[in-house]
Design a protein around this motif. Sequence first.
Motif, PDB file in Angstrom:
ATOM      1  N   GLN A 188      27.126  11.659  -5.484  1.00  0.00           N
ATOM      2  CA  GLN A 188      28.422  11.382  -6.256  1.00  0.00           C
ATOM      3  C   GLN A 188      29.440  10.714  -6.201  1.00  0.00           C
ATOM      4  O   GLN A 188      29.194   9.634  -4.887  1.00  0.00           O
ATOM      5  N   LEU A 189      29.821  10.466  -7.392  1.00  0.00           N
ATOM      6  CA  LEU A 189      30.782   9.730  -7.492  1.00  0.00           C
ATOM      7  C   LEU A 189      32.225  10.416  -6.257  1.00  0.00           C
ATOM      8  O   LEU A 189      32.200  11.130  -6.005  1.00  0.00           O
ATOM      9  N   PRO A 190      32.742   9.425  -5.272  1.00  0.00           N
ATOM     10  CA  PRO A 190      33.859   9.676  -4.972  1.00  0.00           C
ATOM     11  C   PRO A 190      34.951  10.616  -5.541  1.00  0.00           C
ATOM     12  O   PRO A 190      35.493  11.778  -4.427  1.00  0.00           O
ATOM     13  N   GLN A 191      34.941  10.499  -6.796  1.00  0.00           N
ATOM     14  CA  GLN A 191      36.342  10.928  -6.923  1.00  0.00           C
ATOM     15  C   GLN A 191      35.571  12.392  -7.079  1.00  0.00           C
ATOM     16  O   GLN A 191      36.144  13.660  -7.409  1.00  0.00           O
ATOM     17  N   ASP A 192      34.256  12.654  -7.445  1.00  0.00           N
ATOM     18  CA  ASP A 192      33.691  14.049  -7.858  1.00  0.00           C
ATOM     19  C   ASP A 192      33.431  14.854  -6.550  1.00  0.00           C
ATOM     20  O   ASP A 192      33.193  15.992  -5.935  1.00  0.00           O
ATOM     21  N   GLN A 193      33.415  13.988  -4.992  1.00  0.00           N
ATOM     22  CA  GLN A 193      33.173  14.378  -3.866  1.00  0.00           C
ATOM     23  C   GLN A 193      34.124  15.451  -3.368  1.00  0.00           C
ATOM     24  O   GLN A 193      34.502  16.651  -3.163  1.00  0.00           O
ATOM     25  N   TRP A 194      35.649  14.555  -3.878  1.00  0.00           N
ATOM     26  CA  TRP A 194      37.091  15.360  -3.953  1.00  0.00           C
ATOM     27  C   TRP A 194      37.126  16.168  -4.470  1.00  0.00           C
ATOM     28  O   TRP A 194      37.839  17.448  -3.967  1.00  0.00           O
ATOM     29  N   THR A 195      36.518  16.306  -5.845  1.00  0.00           N
ATOM     30  CA  THR A 195      37.037  17.074  -6.750  1.00  0.00           C
ATOM     31  C   THR A 195      36.476  18.951  -6.000  1.00  0.00           C
ATOM     32  O   THR A 195      36.983  19.726  -5.975  1.00  0.00           O
ATOM     33  N   LEU A 196      35.588  18.505  -5.469  1.00  0.00           N
ATOM     34  CA  LEU A 196      34.627  19.549  -4.846  1.00  0.00           C
ATOM     35  C   LEU A 196      34.883  20.405  -3.644  1.00  0.00           C
ATOM     36  O   LEU A 196      34.896  21.117  -3.400  1.00  0.00           O
ATOM     37  N   ARG A 197      35.189  19.678  -2.870  1.00  0.00           N
ATOM     38  CA  ARG A 197      36.403  19.093  -1.564  1.00  0.00           C
ATOM     39  C   ARG A 197      37.021  20.073  -2.137  1.00  0.00           C
ATOM     40  O   ARG A 197      37.595  21.567  -1.697  1.00  0.00           O
ATOM     41  N   TRP A 208      46.009  21.369  -9.574  1.00  0.00           N
ATOM     42  CA  TRP A 208      47.007  20.486  -9.767  1.00  0.00           C
ATOM     43  C   TRP A 208      46.414  19.438  -9.840  1.00  0.00           C
ATOM     44  O   TRP A 208      46.625  18.091 -10.266  1.00  0.00           O
ATOM     45  N   TRP A 209      44.724  19.053  -9.025  1.00  0.00           N
ATOM     46  CA  TRP A 209      43.847  18.135  -8.773  1.00  0.00           C
ATOM     47  C   TRP A 209      43.827  17.961 -10.021  1.00  0.00           C
ATOM     48  O   TRP A 209      43.408  16.727  -9.937  1.00  0.00           O
ATOM     49  N   ASN A 210      43.257  18.621 -10.829  1.00  0.00           N
ATOM     50  CA  ASN A 210      42.664  17.996 -12.027  1.00  0.00           C
ATOM     51  C   ASN A 210      43.625  17.871 -12.922  1.00  0.00           C
ATOM     52  O   ASN A 210      43.329  17.883 -14.443  1.00  0.00           O
TER      53      ASN A 210
END
Length: 344
Positions: A188-197, A208-210
């Motif tokens: 996945q794109l790094p931003q999606d990795q962080w979104t799922l974390r 907040w994250w989104n």
Amino acid sequence: MFREIAVVLLIGLLAWAYQAAYPPPPKLCGSLGGPPITAPRIKLRDGRHLAYKEHGVSRETANYKIIYVHGFSTTKDNFGFVKVLPQEVIEELGVYFVSFDRPGYGESDPDSKRTLRSLASDIEELADHLGLGLKFYVIGSSMGGQLVWGCLKYIPHRLAGATLIAPVVNYWWPQFPANLSKEAYYLQLPQDQWTLRVAYYTPCLTYWWNTQKWFPASSLVVRRPEIFSRQDLEIFSTVAGSLTPMQKVTQQGEFESLHRDLMVAFGKWEFDPMDIENPFPHNEGSVHLWQGDEDRIVPVTLQRYIVQKLPWIHYHESPGTGHMLSYVPRMNEAILKALLLSRK
């Protein structure tokens, strides 16, 4: 004096952090200042309303009754499965479809307690309100496929058959080998990795994250082209005008639609789908999973592992196909006939 200033600044910082992390209340359809109600809705046992849309032949004359579950950032109206299905096939088989807005989407009331179990209950109540009988079929696409897993777990006795179309996978399902899920996760794109974390480890920070502006959030929300296959992008160019505008999808608030979707899909599940038992041990129905081998949103490697663990699922892998199987011409006819006419 310095201490007093520091205390004031700390209080201000905490107030800002709380406001930034805490989503605003949803704007309920039909409420004062909220979006209008334009679709038929049923009232559920807990008082919420579920909006739905009917397609195909009438309920009274149908040979088959199917509940369709939409995916992420869309509604009951983006019913690509039927839009590209030849009308003569629908009439020849005698198929009735009903799609519905999942909680928080479109015109269905939000559900702050949404789980896979509650979503399966919503589907069962919809079937009962519409008089679909003791058994009915379910088809779920993408994020909607996760609701089909919920139906297989919690209401298998109500199902005549089920189809999962490129169902989204939770990378933390316990039975995935660590190396396999890790390899797929980092595609996945790094931003999606962080979104799922964030959705998995700190779901309270999902809103907040989104919505913060410091780092890019989910690429799915903005539909970045990198996450789609060449075929997906071609399909988008032909169907973009018929898709429900995002302001209608999230008109009751992004948190209760998109963000809660991420929390349920990628949070801690109540069960592992790979523990589900065959709902049709006597071949009285069938379960199908369809997956494109060029899907950049749902890793094909993880789907292959799932069906190895659940050999009673009919697995259909489509070469050269991306995530938007529901819009591929003639594909839906094959999906429909496999569900309704095949037996193991």
